[in-house]
Design an enzyme around this catalytic site. Structure first.
Site, PDB file in Angstrom:
ATOM      1  N   HIS A   1       0.850  -1.134   0.070  1.00  0.00           N
ATOM      2  CA  HIS A   1      -0.017   0.029   0.014  1.00  0.00           C
ATOM      3  C   HIS A   1       0.880   1.342   0.041  1.00  0.00           C
ATOM      4  CE1 HIS A   1      -3.319   2.634   1.521  1.00  0.00           C
ATOM      5  NE2 HIS A   1      -2.411   3.339   1.983  1.00  0.00           N
ATOM      6  N   GLU A   2       1.888   1.322   0.978  1.00  0.00           N
ATOM      7  CA  GLU A   2       2.738   2.313   1.106  1.00  0.00           C
ATOM      8  C   GLU A   2       3.514   2.702  -0.333  1.00  0.00           C
ATOM      9  OE1 GLU A   2       2.570   4.643   3.139  1.00  0.00           O
ATOM     10  OE2 GLU A   2       1.145   3.389   4.336  1.00  0.00           O
TER      11      GLU A   2
ATOM     12  N   HIS B   1       1.496   4.229  -2.896  1.00  0.00           N
ATOM     13  CA  HIS B   1       1.305   5.943  -2.855  1.00  0.00           C
ATOM     14  C   HIS B   1       2.693   6.475  -3.745  1.00  0.00           C
ATOM     15  CE1 HIS B   1      -1.686   6.433  -0.134  1.00  0.00           C
ATOM     16  NE2 HIS B   1      -1.104   5.896   0.920  1.00  0.00           N
TER      17      HIS B   1
ATOM     18  N   GLU C   1      -5.950   6.986  -1.185  1.00  0.00           N
ATOM     19  CA  GLU C   1      -5.730   5.898  -0.363  1.00  0.00           C
ATOM     20  C   GLU C   1      -6.502   4.658  -1.165  1.00  0.00           C
ATOM     21  OE1 GLU C   1      -4.321   5.415   2.213  1.00  0.00           O
ATOM     22  OE2 GLU C   1      -3.714   7.591   2.145  1.00  0.00           O
TER      23      GLU C   1
ATOM     24  N   ASP D   1      -4.626   1.302  -2.077  1.00  0.00           N
ATOM     25  CA  ASP D   1      -5.324  -0.067  -1.635  1.00  0.00           C
ATOM     26  C   ASP D   1      -5.441  -0.858  -3.032  1.00  0.00           C
ATOM     27  OD1 ASP D   1      -5.723   0.458   0.846  1.00  0.00           O
ATOM     28  OD2 ASP D   1      -7.653   1.014   0.719  1.00  0.00           O
TER      29      ASP D   1
HETATM   30 ZN   LIG Z   1      -1.988   5.297   2.548  1.00  0.00          ZN
END
Ligand SMILES: [Zn+2]
Length: 410
Positions: A274-275, A278, A352, A356
């Site tokens: 997930h990070e 980003h 977000e 995801d």
């Molecule tokens: Zn996040």
């Protein structure tokens, strides 16, 4: 009351009332029974505790914001800004130092007055719900480090801004914009290596099975693994988290030690994915570009209003000066700031979902879902926030929505 006073007062009151309404609806939408999705991670007792945590935090937030509003209004309408100005001017420190002293004293007073609230939040509320791990020593050191950084980094920047608007007639806003942009980029770049280590220890993730799993994943999505660190979040709180900072060679992903403790290896890889999402989707760069553009607009507007006598009359000032002008303009700018920050939250929630989605498609869905559920439980998150509250305050979509969207990913 002139038009400036009316705009500023109206904004303060509207902001307060909107948040009050959001709090009210948010408390009303706390569900009686545990949402079905969470039946495997929560028991009834933990769920009740999470609802209680939301209630206590909401009431405390309301108390804090009421106190701040009343304090500001009393100081304003009692002529406090002019009173302090006369005192500081009396010391004859010269233009820039007078400005630094004036703004510094206001900031210091504000942090002293907010200290009891911060103490109560850490040592009473967080303590009661079993989160607090902050020792009094850490608390005091954090305060001192924050103060030191503020003086060392904020002081010179503020002095520069005051000088631009005092000594340069035309295009001061362009210089200010350039200076703040350079400053922001500098801070972003050095934060992971110079600033954050002042507050926490960051150790590269140890060799072992977890690192091996992460390596396989990182190779697959073409991400340099040197940037993965474990942070001693347990120094302050038992809550867990993960985040991305810095850019270029200084980029880092930090996993809280508390996160590693409570999650399986697959869940940790999912959180990391997930990070990395980003980063791969360029969210950090996009946010930076938007904030630089916004700073430019703000300084341009500041240059227009800085010499409006009405703005100083609104606060009962006897003399005009750049430093009080900065403060008053900050309040005049609040309506725009409010709209921008709501827009930024909308954008952040979109990011977000994208992160995801990145985790679900490049790794797997189920560990991501499990990680989100455990994170909600460990942080006693509100599982059923009201949409209006989410709209105003949430940087992340509500967890149930995230889970639904992840499950629906192709
Ligand atoms: Zn996040």
């Amino acid at each position: 009351m002139n038009i400036f006073a009316i705009i500023i007062l109206a904004t303060l009151l509207i902001d307060f009332v909107l948040n009050l309404a959001a709090d009210f609806y948010n408390l009303k939408s706390l569900e009686k029974s545990l949402p079905e999705e969470f039946s495997d991670v929560y028991d009834e007792e933990t769920y009740e505790k999470s609802q209680e945590y939301t209630k206590v935090k909401t009431k405390f937030g309301l108390l804090t914001s009421s106190f701040n509003l009343v304090l500001l209004l009393v100081f304003w309408f009692a002529g406090g800004f002019n009173w302090l100005d006369e005192i500081v001017r009396g010391w004859e420190l010269g233009t820039i130092w007078t400005g630094l002293t004036y703004i510094g004293m206001l900031l210091l007073a504000k942090s002293i007055l907010s200290l009891p609230f911060s103490l109560y939040s850490t040592f009473v509320i967080e303590e009661r719900f079993g989160f607090n791990k902050t020792t009094p020593k850490t608390f005091v050191l954090d305060l001192l480090k924050g103060l030191g950084l503020g003086i060392l980094l904020g002081g010179p920047l503020l002095a520069g801004l005051l000088a631009f608007f005092t000594y340069i007639d035309q295009y001061a806003w362009l210089y200010a914009w350039g200076a703040v942009t350079a400053f922001t980029l500098f801070i972003q770049f050095v934060a992971p290596t110079w600033i954050m280590p002042l507050f926490n220890d960051f150790d590269p993730l140890e060799e072992g099975e977890l690192r091996q799993k992460i390596r396989e994943y990182a190779d697959k999505v073409n991400f340099a693994l040197e940037g993965v660190y474990v942070m001693d979040g347990s120094k302050r709180s038992s809550k867990s988290n993960a985040f991305f900072t810095g850019f270029g060679k200084n980029k880092r992903i930090a996993l809280y030690d508390t996160l590693i403790e409570n999650h399986t290896e697959d869940e940790l890889v999912a959180v990391l994915a997930h990070e990395i999402g980003h980063y791969k989707k360029k969210h950090i760069i996009k946010n930076m570009v938007i904030s630089i553009a916004q700073t430019g607009i703000m300084f341009f507007l500041l240059s227009i209003f800085l010499n409006s006598e009405g703005l100083y009359d609104a606060f009962y000032m006897e003399q005009m000066s750049v430093y009080v002008g900065l403060i008053f303009f900050g309040m005049l700018y609040a309506p725009i700031d409010m709209i921008v920050s709501i827009f930024m939250q909308v954008l952040s929630r979109k990011y977000e979902f994208e992160a995801d989605n990145f985790a679900a498609t490049t790794f797997r869905k189920e560990p991501m879902v499990e990680a989100l559920k455990k994170l909600s439980k460990d942080n006693l998150s509100n599982l059923t926030p009201h949409p209006f509250y989410v709209f105003l305050n949430y940087s992340h979509p509500p967890v149930l929505e995230r889970i639904k969207v992840i499950r629906a990913t192709d």
